[in-house]
Design an enzyme around this catalytic site. Structure first.
Site, short mmCIF file in Angstrom:
data_model
loop_
_atom_site.label_atom_id
_atom_site.label_comp_id
_atom_site.label_asym_id
_atom_site.label_seq_id
_atom_site.Cartn_x
_atom_site.Cartn_y
_atom_site.Cartn_z
N CYS B 91 0.85 -1.19 0.00
CA CYS B 91 0.00 0.00 0.00
C CYS B 91 0.89 1.25 0.00
CB CYS B 91 -0.96 0.00 1.17
SG CYS B 91 -0.25 -0.51 2.71
N GLY B 92 1.93 1.19 -0.80
CA GLY B 92 2.78 2.37 -1.00
C GLY B 92 3.46 2.79 0.28
#
Lengths: 142, 293
Positions: B91-92
């Site tokens: 998720c980055g």
């Protein structure tokens, strides 16, 4: 002095009601009280009961499952875990819940369980009461 | 020819990665809508509870609420930090930006000579802080993807007990607030003791607020439990929406990168293929010419 006051009913799930009303009658833990515009600031805990308020002369109801009411100069704020307007209540569901809980209650002997069903029962009763009141009013108008 | 085969394999592997990232993006996109709705629906309530409590706390005198440990203030020797992270990755920079903030806060507090204890939410926080020498008070992992009041209650009760039992003298929550699909922000919230609003100079004379049945009753039965529970609940909701939004953004990027990579590789592949064909033609023509003599 303004003759209306803003009523806000907020639950964790949504804002149930937010509009100008002429008066609010709530049942606090130690009795009923009516708030008119210009009421002095008060913070009180609410019982599980029906809230009544007047919008343009018409009385509306809402089922309030406990919570607090915060009144200040311009606003009545009700923060409750659960609240429903009388006209939204699904009577059939409340009735079902009521009979189910009643059946459960007769079997339970444990104190905690009894308390839990007692709470559920009072929730169902309040819903029914609020719905009933909303219905009566509609009939009266017709 | 071997080169052609290698390129083909490469394209295939990128394609299958792209399939995964695209699927994850779609899943996150579907979930983030609902998460966003939940966050937005819950916000007015939490904000109202926090505002009312702060107003009330600012007004009343400490003597009235002596019995309530949650409202007592004391010298801060030890601070509890509640860290809200996710259980899953991909998720980055969602988790790393939270951790960066936490690490900064820890060193700041330690520089002030205060002890720090961590309450970690999410597997990612647990693995990140494993190697860092800070006391971990409690760990919550693999909570349901959609936060419910139950988990909030569990964490809130634990945190409240920590404070009333004087194991910590202040608690802060570090998590991510969901602002929009494209933006979220790491925020540090003062949780306990209750943050007082800036002393505002009141110009007009305010009537004194009444309490029914009493201040202690209102506080103990309704306001304080609602506060400690809902701040955490809101934090969890915000964090889960932000996590999904971050994952969606990360997966969109990954899918786009895969698409560009495939386009580039296809170009190289076609060039190589044409070169091979031309080569073959030249050889045939050359051979025919030679036979003619």
């Amino acid at each position: 002095m303004a003759n209306t006051i803003n009523l806000k009913i907020i639950t964790p799930e949504r804002v149930v009601f937010d509009d100008q009303v002429e008066q609010v009658t709530a049942v606090a833990n130690d009795g009923e009280l009516t708030i008119l515009p210009g009421h002095e600031p008060i913070v009180t805990t609410l019982a599980v009961d029906v809230l009544r308020f007047k919008v343009k002369g018409e009385e509306e109801t809402a089922a309030i499952i406990g919570g607090i009411m915060n009144v200040n100069n311009t606003e009545v704020e009700i923060l409750s875990d659960m609240a429903e307007l009388g006209i939204e209540i699904d009577e059939a569901r409340a009735n079902q819940a009521k009979s189910r809980v009643e059946a459960e209650k007769s079997q339970k002997t444990d104190k905690l369980d009894a308390y839990v069903s007692e709470m559920a029962l009072s929730r169902a009763m309040v819903r029914l009461k609020a719905a009933e009141m909303a219905k009566l009013r509609r009939r009266g108008r017709a | 020819m071997a080169n052609l085969k290698a390129i083909r394999q490469r394209i295939k592997s990128v394609q299958s990665t792209q399939k995964i990232t695209r699927a994850m993006r779609l899943v996150a996109a579907a979930k983030v809508r609902r998460a966003q709705m939940r966050v937005l629906a819950a916000r007015p309530f939490t904000q109202a509870v926090v505002r009312v409590l702060r107003e009330v706390v600012a007004e009343i005198s400490p003597i009235d609420v002596q019995g309530l440990e949650l409202l007592s203030r004391r010298d801060v020797k030890k601070v509890g930090l509640i860290v809200l992270s996710s259980d899953r990755g991909l998720c980055g920079s969602y988790n790393t930006s939270v951790f960066r903030e936490v690490v900064a806060r820890i060193s700041q507090l330690q520089a002030e000579g205060k002890e720090v204890g961590l309450i970690l939410v999410g597997l990612k926080a647990v693995s990140f802080f494993k190697s860092i020498k800070v006391e971990k008070l409690k760990v919550y992992t693999l909570l349901p993807a959609i936060p419910t009041v139950e988990e909030a209650k569990m964490i809130a009760t634990y945190a409240g007990d920590l404070y009333t039992e004087k194991k910590v003298d202040a608690i802060e929550v570090i998590g991510t607030d969901f602002i929009s699909m494209l933006r979220s922000e790491v925020v540090t919230t003062k949780y306990l003791p209750i943050d007082m609003p800036q002393a505002e100079v009141k110009t007009s004379l305010q009537p004194i607020r009444l309490f029914e049945p009493s201040i202690v009753d209102v506080m103990e039965r309704e306001l304080l439990p609602k506060y400690i529970q809902n701040v955490i609940y809101q934090g969890l909701l915000e964090a889960s929406a932000a996590e999904l939004a971050a994952r969606m953004a990360a997966m969109t990027n990954a899918s786009n990168n895969a698409r560009d990579l495939i386009a580039g590789l296809t170009l190289v592949y076609n060039k190589a293929r044409q070169a091979a064909i031309t080569q073959e033609l030249l050889e045939i023509v050359g051979g025919a010419e030679a036979l003619k003599g």
